[in-house]
Design a protein around this motif. Structure first.
Motif, PDB file in Angstrom:
ATOM      1  N   HIS A 329       0.781  -1.234   0.000  1.00  0.00           N
ATOM      2  CA  HIS A 329       0.000   0.000   0.000  1.00  0.00           C
ATOM      3  C   HIS A 329       0.814   1.286   0.000  1.00  0.00           C
ATOM      4  O   HIS A 329       0.276   2.336  -0.376  1.00  0.00           O
ATOM      5  CB  HIS A 329      -0.920   0.020   1.230  1.00  0.00           C
ATOM      6  N   ASP A 331       3.318   4.550  -0.600  1.00  0.00           N
ATOM      7  CA  ASP A 331       3.566   5.395  -1.768  1.00  0.00           C
ATOM      8  C   ASP A 331       4.747   6.317  -1.500  1.00  0.00           C
ATOM      9  O   ASP A 331       5.445   6.153  -0.490  1.00  0.00           O
ATOM     10  CB  ASP A 331       2.307   6.183  -2.159  1.00  0.00           C
ATOM     11  N   ASP A 423      -5.409   8.314   1.703  1.00  0.00           N
ATOM     12  CA  ASP A 423      -5.328   7.620   0.411  1.00  0.00           C
ATOM     13  C   ASP A 423      -5.736   8.494  -0.767  1.00  0.00           C
ATOM     14  O   ASP A 423      -5.578   8.091  -1.923  1.00  0.00           O
ATOM     15  CB  ASP A 423      -6.181   6.355   0.428  1.00  0.00           C
ATOM     16  N   SER A 455     -11.024   1.257  -0.711  1.00  0.00           N
ATOM     17  CA  SER A 455     -10.213   1.882  -1.755  1.00  0.00           C
ATOM     18  C   SER A 455      -8.846   1.213  -1.873  1.00  0.00           C
ATOM     19  O   SER A 455      -8.369   0.938  -2.987  1.00  0.00           O
ATOM     20  CB  SER A 455     -10.038   3.370  -1.440  1.00  0.00           C
ATOM     21  N   LEU A 456      -8.210   0.930  -0.735  1.00  0.00           N
ATOM     22  CA  LEU A 456      -6.910   0.268  -0.763  1.00  0.00           C
ATOM     23  C   LEU A 456      -7.020  -1.126  -1.379  1.00  0.00           C
ATOM     24  O   LEU A 456      -6.169  -1.540  -2.173  1.00  0.00           O
ATOM     25  CB  LEU A 456      -6.341   0.167   0.644  1.00  0.00           C
ATOM     26  N   GLU A 458      -9.361  -2.277  -3.465  1.00  0.00           N
ATOM     27  CA  GLU A 458      -9.680  -2.172  -4.900  1.00  0.00           C
ATOM     28  C   GLU A 458      -8.435  -1.808  -5.703  1.00  0.00           C
ATOM     29  O   GLU A 458      -8.167  -2.370  -6.763  1.00  0.00           O
ATOM     30  CB  GLU A 458     -10.769  -1.123  -5.109  1.00  0.00           C
ATOM     31  N   ARG A 459      -7.649  -0.872  -5.170  1.00  0.00           N
ATOM     32  CA  ARG A 459      -6.426  -0.455  -5.852  1.00  0.00           C
ATOM     33  C   ARG A 459      -5.441  -1.621  -5.971  1.00  0.00           C
ATOM     34  O   ARG A 459      -4.807  -1.819  -7.010  1.00  0.00           O
ATOM     35  CB  ARG A 459      -5.796   0.701  -5.069  1.00  0.00           C
ATOM     36  N   PHE A 463      -4.056  -3.530  -9.397  1.00  0.00           N
ATOM     37  CA  PHE A 463      -2.623  -3.652  -9.649  1.00  0.00           C
ATOM     38  C   PHE A 463      -2.235  -5.109  -9.852  1.00  0.00           C
ATOM     39  O   PHE A 463      -1.496  -5.445 -10.786  1.00  0.00           O
ATOM     40  CB  PHE A 463      -1.845  -3.052  -8.470  1.00  0.00           C
TER      41      PHE A 463
END
Length: 540
Positions: A329, A331, A423, A455-456, A458-459, A463
Motif C-alpha cells: 500500500h 507510496d 489515500d 479503496s486500498l 480495490e487499488r 494492480f
C-alpha cells in the motif's frame, strides 16, 4: 545460555540498488516529508560493533521515490515511520512501538479467530535437542542450512547440542506423544505466539531476518480427512484476514512438491503481489499427514482398540506480514496503512495563531477525541508546539494514518471540522464543515475508514490483476517474468522441469490457485494434458 557457535553472515538487510496553509497563514505549507533517514546504504553496511552512528541533523533527506528504487524506498519508510531499527547482531532488527502496534493488531484479530475455531494458546521452549530435528529426514534436510546451534552452556560443552527454535513441529510431537493416548484426547489443537531463529544469509527488515515473531498452530487428529479439513480451514482464516483486515488481495492455493514445507504432505499458501510485483508468501498451512507422528511415535488407541498414528497440521503467519502491508500500500509519501490495522486511525491536528485562540482550539480537539474514543476509534491529538501544522501533516501522512482532522479557530466557531483522507492526496481528499456533533461525526468517521479500506483493496486488486499474464508456452512464461510480471499457465511437468524454470528465469511456482479455470488444458512446458494452472513469479 553460554556461547552460541554460529557461522558469520556475509550480508545484512541487502539493498538493490497546501490549502490548510492558506487558511492558517503564516504556517508552513504542506511539503514533501523530510525526516531523519536510515538509508539502504547504512543498512547494507551495518556492522556488529555497537557504536552509535552519527548523523548530520542538518542534512535530513527525503524518502527515496518508490518508482526510483523500491528497496531504498522500503528501508526509508521503515526508518522514517519508526517501525524498526537494526540490532547490533547482523540480520536482526528491533521492532519499535509503532511497528509492534501493527503486529499487535494482527494478533488481536487472529487470536479471536483461533479461539473461535477451537484452538488454545500455549508455549513451548525455544531450545530443542538436535536429535529431535534429525528424526524427520526431510525436515532436517530442509532446515539444516538455517539452524542456529548452542554447543556451550554454563561454560561447559553440552552433551547434546541444542537448536534455537526454527519451528516447533519436533518439540510439539515430543509433547503430543506424552499427552495423546486415546481417541478421546483428539483433536488436540493448540497455537503459540513465539519468536523463531533462522540463520538467513540474505536479509530484509520484516521480510527475512535471523529472528522474527509469529504464531504457529499445531493440531493432531484421528483421521486424514479431519487434518485436511483443518489445514484448509486455517488457510481460509488467513485469506479472510488478508482481505478484510490488511486490504491485501492474496491468491490462495497449494504449493508444488518442490515448494512444500519440509516434512509436510501438502502446503497451502496465500501469495501477495508487492508494489515491485514480486510475490510474498504471506501465510502457510501445512497438512503434515503422519510424517511427524511416525517419526516420533505419536499414536492413539482408536474406538476399535487399535493403535494408530495421529494425523497433523501446522500453520503460521509472521511479522513478514507487516512488510507486506508496507510494500502493498505504501507510496512516495511513506506508509499507507489499512484502517483496521493502523495504530492510529485518526490524527487530530489543532491549529492556532494567537494565544487567545489556543485554549478554545485545544479544548475542542480534546472533546472531539473523547467522542471518537468512546466510539472505539483509535485517535490521537498532536498538540505539540515544537513543529508546525504543515510538518505534522507530512509526518502523519508518512506514518500512514488513514484520516486527519484539522481544528482551527474558525472550526471552533462553526462547530465543525476539516477531515482529510490519507489515500486521496490534496484537495480531492479533504472535506470541510463536518459537524462535531457525535451523531454526525462518529458515523462519518467510521464510514470514511471503511471507504479507505475498500479503496486500498480495490487499488491492490487492480494492480495485481493487471500484472498477471496468462501464458500457454515456456517462451511466453519467460517473457512475462522478464517483464517483472506473474505468469499463469497450465502445468503438469516434472520437478526437474520446475527447477529448470527457476534456474533460467529466477521464478518459482507460487501456487496452484484454488480457483481454477474450467475446460481442457495443455502443460505450457510439455504440451501434455494438465489438470491445473500454476502461478509463477519471482519472490521475496
Amino acid at each position: 545460555m553460554g556461547a552460541l557457535r554460529l557461522p558469520a553472515l556475509t550480508s545484512i538487510f541487502t539493498s538493490s540498488s497546501s490549502a490548510t496553509a492558506a487558511r492558517y497563514s503564516p504556517l508552513l505549507p504542506h511539503r514533501s516529508p523530510r525526516f531523519r533517514r536510515l538509508s539502504s546504504a547504512n543498512l547494507s553496511a551495518q556492522s556488529t560493533d555497537q557504536k552509535p552512528r552519527v548523523q548530520d541533523k542538518d542534512k535530513d533527506r527525503v524518502i527515496t521515490p518508490r518508482s526510483q528504487d523500491f528497496n531504498a524506498w522500503y528501508l526509508d519508510v521503515i526508518a522514517n515511520a519508526e517501525l524498526a531499527d537494526y540490532g547490533p547482531v547482523r540480520g536482526t532488527m528491533v521492532i519499535r512501538p509503532y511497528g509492534y502496534s501493527i503486529w499487535e493488531a494482527i494478533q488481536d484479530y487472529l487470536n479471536v479467530k483461533f479461539k473461535e475455531t477451537g484452538h488454545s494458546n500455549m508455549y513451548f521452549p525455544q531450545f530443542i535437542p538436535y536429535s529431535f530435528i534429525e528424526k524427520e529426514a526431510s525436515h532436517v534436510e530442509g532446515f539444516s542450512p538455517e539452524l542456529a546451534l548452542v554447543t556451550i552452556g554454563g561454560g561447559k560443552e553440552l552433551e547434546e547440542k541444542l537448536v534455537v527454535r526454527p519451528t516447533s513441529e519436533t518439540i510439539v510431537n515430543h509433547m503430543f506423544t506424552q499427552w495423546i493416548h486415546s481417541y478421546r484426547d483428539l483433536p488436540l489443537m493448540i497455537n503459540q505466539w513465539a519468536n523463531v531463529t533462522r540463520w538467513e544469509m540474505r536479509t530484509k527488515p520484516f521480510i527475512r531476518t535471523l529472528e522474527f515473531l509469529w504464531q504457529e498452530g499445531h493440531t493432531a487428529h484421528a483421521t486424514a480427512d479431519e487434518a485436511e479439513k483443518e489445514a484448509m480451514q486455517m488457510i481460509d482464516v488467513y485469506t479472510k484476514f488478508a482481505y478484510e483486515q490488511a486490504a491485501i488481495p492474496v491468491i490462495a492455493g497449494r504449493k508444488s512438491r518442490m515448494e512444500t514445507f519440509a516434512g509436510a504432505s501438502k502446503t497451502y499458501t496465500i501469495e501477495a503481489m508487492m508494489g515491485d510485483k514480486k510475490a510474498l508468501q504471506a501465510g502457510t498451512s501445512h497438512n503434515l499427514g503422519q510424517n511427524f507422528s511416525r517419526a516420533f511415535g505419536t499414536q492413539f488407541t482408536d474406538e476399535n482398540g487399535l493403535r494408530q498414528h495421529v494425523w497433523q497440521t501446522s500453520w503460521a503467519i509472521s511479522t513478514r506480514f507487516v512488510g507486506g502491508i508496507i510494500m502493498t500500500h505504501g507510496d512516495d509519501a511513506g506508509l499507507l496503512l489499512p484502517p483496521w490495522l493502523a495504530p492510529i486511525q485518526v490524527i487530530i491536528i489543532p491549529i492556532w495563531k494567537k494565544d487567545n485562540e489556543k485554549t478554545g482550539v485545544l479544548s475542542t480537539a480534546s472533546s472531539v477525541k473523547e467522542i471518537l474514543q468512546a466510539a472505539g476509534v483509535k485517535v490521537k491529538i498532536d498538540d505539540s508546539e515544537q513543529k508546525t501544522p504543515g510538518w505534522k501533516f507530512n509526518f502523519y501522512e508518512m506514518k500512514g494514518v488513514p484520516l486527519r482532522i484539522e481544528i482551527g479557530p474558525r472550526d471552533v466557531s462553526s462547530g465543525s471540522v476539516v477531515i482529510s483522507r490519507r489515500d486521496v492526496p490534496g484537495k480531492q481528499g479533504k472535506v470541510f464543515g463536518i459537524s462535531m456533533e457525535p451523531s454526525t461525526l462518529v458515523p462519518y468517521i467510521k464510514n470514511k475508514l471503511t471507504e479507505v479500506h475498500s479503496s486500498l483493496l480495490e487499488r491492490a486488486v487492480l494492480f495485481r490483476d493487471s500484472n498477471i499474464v496468462d501464458v500457454c508456452s515456456y517462451n511466453e512464461l519467460k517473457e512475462a517474468i522478464s517483464q517483472g510480471k506473474w505468469a499463469r499457465g497450465p502445468w503438469s511437468a516434472s520437478d526437474s522441469e520446475e527447477l529448470k524454470v527457476k534456474e533460467e528465469t529466477g521464478a518459482t511456482i507460487r501456487c496452484f490457485p484454488f480457483e481454477q479455470p474450467e475446460g481442457p488444458k495443455k502443460c505450457l512446458m510439455t504440451g501434455i494434458s494438465a489438470d491445473e494452472v500454476a502461478i509463477f513469479a519471482k519472490s521475496y
